[in-house]
Write a protein that holds these residues in place. Structure first.
Motif, PDB file in Angstrom:
ATOM      1  N   HIS A 353       0.852  -1.200   0.000  1.00 21.39           N
ATOM      2  CA  HIS A 353       0.000   0.000   0.000  1.00 21.39           C
ATOM      3  C   HIS A 353       0.884   1.246   0.000  1.00 21.39           C
ATOM      4  O   HIS A 353       1.064   1.918   1.015  1.00 21.39           O
ATOM      5  CB  HIS A 353      -0.936  -0.018   1.204  1.00 21.39           C
ATOM      6  CG  HIS A 353      -1.803  -1.244   1.262  1.00 21.39           C
ATOM      7  ND1 HIS A 353      -2.805  -1.497   0.344  1.00 21.39           N
ATOM      8  CD2 HIS A 353      -1.759  -2.315   2.101  1.00 21.39           C
ATOM      9  CE1 HIS A 353      -3.374  -2.655   0.631  1.00 21.39           C
ATOM     10  NE2 HIS A 353      -2.761  -3.186   1.683  1.00 21.39           N
ATOM     11  N   GLY A 354       1.433   1.524  -1.133  1.00 18.11           N
ATOM     12  CA  GLY A 354       2.284   2.684  -1.304  1.00 18.11           C
ATOM     13  C   GLY A 354       2.334   3.043  -2.775  1.00 18.11           C
ATOM     14  O   GLY A 354       1.660   2.425  -3.612  1.00 18.11           O
ATOM     15  N   ASP A 355       3.156   4.020  -3.106  1.00 16.83           N
ATOM     16  CA  ASP A 355       3.235   4.504  -4.488  1.00 16.83           C
ATOM     17  C   ASP A 355       4.599   4.278  -5.127  1.00 16.83           C
ATOM     18  O   ASP A 355       4.720   4.285  -6.353  1.00 16.83           O
ATOM     19  CB  ASP A 355       2.913   6.001  -4.530  1.00 16.83           C
ATOM     20  CG  ASP A 355       1.488   6.291  -4.112  1.00 16.83           C
ATOM     21  OD1 ASP A 355       0.587   5.558  -4.554  1.00 16.83           O
ATOM     22  OD2 ASP A 355       1.284   7.243  -3.330  1.00 16.83           O
ATOM     23  N   ARG A 356       5.623   4.083  -4.306  1.00 17.28           N
ATOM     24  CA  ARG A 356       6.983   4.034  -4.851  1.00 17.28           C
ATOM     25  C   ARG A 356       7.211   2.803  -5.730  1.00 17.28           C
ATOM     26  O   ARG A 356       7.836   2.896  -6.787  1.00 17.28           O
ATOM     27  CB  ARG A 356       7.994   4.070  -3.711  1.00 17.28           C
ATOM     28  CG  ARG A 356       9.427   3.906  -4.192  1.00 17.28           C
ATOM     29  CD  ARG A 356      10.427   4.127  -3.063  1.00 17.28           C
ATOM     30  NE  ARG A 356      11.792   3.873  -3.511  1.00 17.28           N
ATOM     31  CZ  ARG A 356      12.880   4.096  -2.792  1.00 17.28           C
ATOM     32  NH1 ARG A 356      12.759   4.578  -1.560  1.00 17.28           N
ATOM     33  NH2 ARG A 356      14.082   3.837  -3.279  1.00 17.28           N
ATOM     34  N   TYR A 357       6.735   1.653  -5.324  1.00 21.92           N
ATOM     35  CA  TYR A 357       7.003   0.397  -6.032  1.00 21.92           C
ATOM     36  C   TYR A 357       5.777  -0.024  -6.828  1.00 21.92           C
ATOM     37  O   TYR A 357       4.707  -0.274  -6.255  1.00 21.92           O
ATOM     38  CB  TYR A 357       7.414  -0.702  -5.042  1.00 21.92           C
ATOM     39  CG  TYR A 357       8.706  -0.381  -4.334  1.00 21.92           C
ATOM     40  CD1 TYR A 357       9.929  -0.678  -4.931  1.00 21.92           C
ATOM     41  CD2 TYR A 357       8.701   0.246  -3.084  1.00 21.92           C
ATOM     42  CE1 TYR A 357      11.125  -0.359  -4.295  1.00 21.92           C
ATOM     43  CE2 TYR A 357       9.895   0.558  -2.447  1.00 21.92           C
ATOM     44  CZ  TYR A 357      11.096   0.254  -3.057  1.00 21.92           C
ATOM     45  OH  TYR A 357      12.274   0.575  -2.433  1.00 21.92           O
ATOM     46  N   GLN A 358       5.945  -0.084  -8.151  1.00 21.33           N
ATOM     47  CA  GLN A 358       4.835  -0.386  -9.041  1.00 21.33           C
ATOM     48  C   GLN A 358       5.187  -1.553  -9.958  1.00 21.33           C
ATOM     49  O   GLN A 358       6.353  -1.761 -10.299  1.00 21.33           O
ATOM     50  CB  GLN A 358       4.511   0.850  -9.902  1.00 21.33           C
ATOM     51  CG  GLN A 358       4.153   2.096  -9.103  1.00 21.33           C
ATOM     52  CD  GLN A 358       2.816   1.943  -8.391  1.00 21.33           C
ATOM     53  OE1 GLN A 358       1.889   1.356  -8.939  1.00 21.33           O
ATOM     54  NE2 GLN A 358       2.729   2.483  -7.174  1.00 21.33           N
ATOM     55  N   LEU A 359       4.164  -2.292 -10.363  1.00 22.86           N
ATOM     56  CA  LEU A 359       4.377  -3.338 -11.360  1.00 22.86           C
ATOM     57  C   LEU A 359       4.956  -2.720 -12.629  1.00 22.86           C
ATOM     58  O   LEU A 359       4.598  -1.601 -13.011  1.00 22.86           O
ATOM     59  CB  LEU A 359       3.061  -4.038 -11.688  1.00 22.86           C
ATOM     60  CG  LEU A 359       2.500  -5.005 -10.647  1.00 22.86           C
ATOM     61  CD1 LEU A 359       1.073  -5.399 -11.010  1.00 22.86           C
ATOM     62  CD2 LEU A 359       3.381  -6.250 -10.561  1.00 22.86           C
TER      63      LEU A 359
END
Length: 375
Positions: A353-359
């Motif tokens: 639940h964050g924004d830094r690590y994305q698929l």
């Protein structure tokens, strides 16, 4: 090793105005991304790949010097033009660089091999038996040389006392996946000279890599192939080829992307000592003078390998990397602050639940070496 802030937040398609977090090394290849004080970004623990933690060190002998990853082994064997070096990762032996200055003898045909067996038996000339033991390279080419390499390795340790205690790679099941023209200094003399991308097996594991070897013909030699029949003595071509500038850089399949830059950097640092080069020249046994320009030849081979790698069919890599992830149960994650690519177990992103690590959002991201594994 701290992760470098190489790209903006949008490098992987992520949001653009969140407070930056910091990547903090934990030692032993462990990294924790710590959120900035004003951020609600959760901390993420990462284990770096072995390739990311490599430090190079100088390895020296009276005969040669080379930069190697710290802790790797450097067995060598053979003398003169038959010298060979194999740099290996003891934790994963398929991660390696292999050099052989010259492979000798590669017979033209099985008929010639049989003739040598007959001729050595009736002549009683010392040293003839070595030709009867040599492998057959019926169609000369870089590809076919590596296909018979297991047989050559077995022959070489019998024929050359300098290989005592030295273990050649095997390259079993050698299968070319892509081929490129060679432009090295021996290309003008060589037959079907190419730089190859190929897969192979060794020790029950599958590897992949880039391979080079220049096969040169040393002419035909008619020898007796059996007892006289009437007034005719049967004969066969007992001629042979030699392979020069044999080189391979390999890694475990689907990890070659992570290792090729390190392996080629090490290979490019190889230098034979002046005393060794002079001793080979003074021996006067090499008929191809160009073959004794060791450093120049090695650099030309490496230039060819790197040029070929840069011009490879990248769609093959994308498909292979996706298949590997599916088989092993991974998804790829991009750090939107640094652009680094990681692997995580399937479903990890669902619980993050964050924004830094994305698929990863683009196929081209599968062409980047992964930097580690998210725990």
């Amino acid at each position: 090793m701290a992760l470098l802030l190489l790209f903006g937040l949008t490098a992987c398609g992520g949001p653009g105005n969140e407070p930056e977090s910091e990547s903090v090394p934990k030692g032993d290849g462990q990294i924790t991304s710590e959120p900035a004080p004003s951020s609600r970004e959760p901390a993420v623990s990462i284990t770096e790949t072995a390739a990311r933690t490599v430090d190079l060190e100088l390895y020296e002998t009276p005969d040669f010097s080379i930069q190697i990853p710290k802790g790797w082994t450097v067995p060598s064997g053979g003398t003169g033009m038959y010298h060979s070096i194999r740099i290996q990762d003891p934790a994963e032996p398929l991660n390696q660089m292999f050099v052989l200055l010259k492979a000798d003898i590669l017979l033209h045909s099985q008929e010639g091999k049989d003739a040598w067996a007959y001729y050595s038996g009736i002549s009683g000339v010392p040293g003839m038996q070595i030709f009867a033991l040599a492998p057959v390279l019926s169609t000369p080419s870089t590809e076919n040389f590596f296909k018979i390499f297991p047989q050559y390795a077995d022959f070489a340790v019998q024929a050359e006392p300098g290989y005592t205690g030295y273990t050649f790679p095997r390259f079993e099941g050698f299968a070319v996946t892509e081929r490129f023209p060679s432009t090295g200094g021996l290309s003008a003399y060589a037959l079907n000279d190419e730089i190859l991308r190929a897969t192979f097996t060794e020790g029950g594991k599958e590897g992949e890599g880039m391979f080079a070897a220049s096969v040169v013909d040393f002419g035909s030699a008619e020898i007796a192939a059996g007892p006289p029949v009437g007034y005719q003595v049967p004969s066969a071509d007992g001629g042979y080829y030699m392979a020069y500038n044999v080189m391979a850089v390999t890694a475990v399949k689907d990890s070659f992307l992570e290792w090729i830059d390190i392996l080629t950097e090490c290979a490019r640092s190889l230098e034979y000592s002046e005393s060794y080069v002079n001793a080979v020249k003074q021996a006067g046994t090499e008929t191809v003078a160009r073959a004794m320009e060791f450093s120049r030849n090695a650099n030309e081979v490496l230039d060819g390998i790197m040029s070929s790698w840069e011009n490879r069919n990248t769609s093959q890599d994308i498909i292979s990397q996706k298949q590997s992830d599916a088989t092993l149960g991974y998804e790829r994650i991009c750090d939107t602050e640094t652009g680094e690519i990681y692997k995580a177990e399937n479903g990890w992103s669902d619980g993050y639940h964050g924004d830094r690590y994305q698929l990863v959002s683009e196929d081209s991201m599968y062409l980047e070496p992964i930097s580690g594994y998210i725990e």
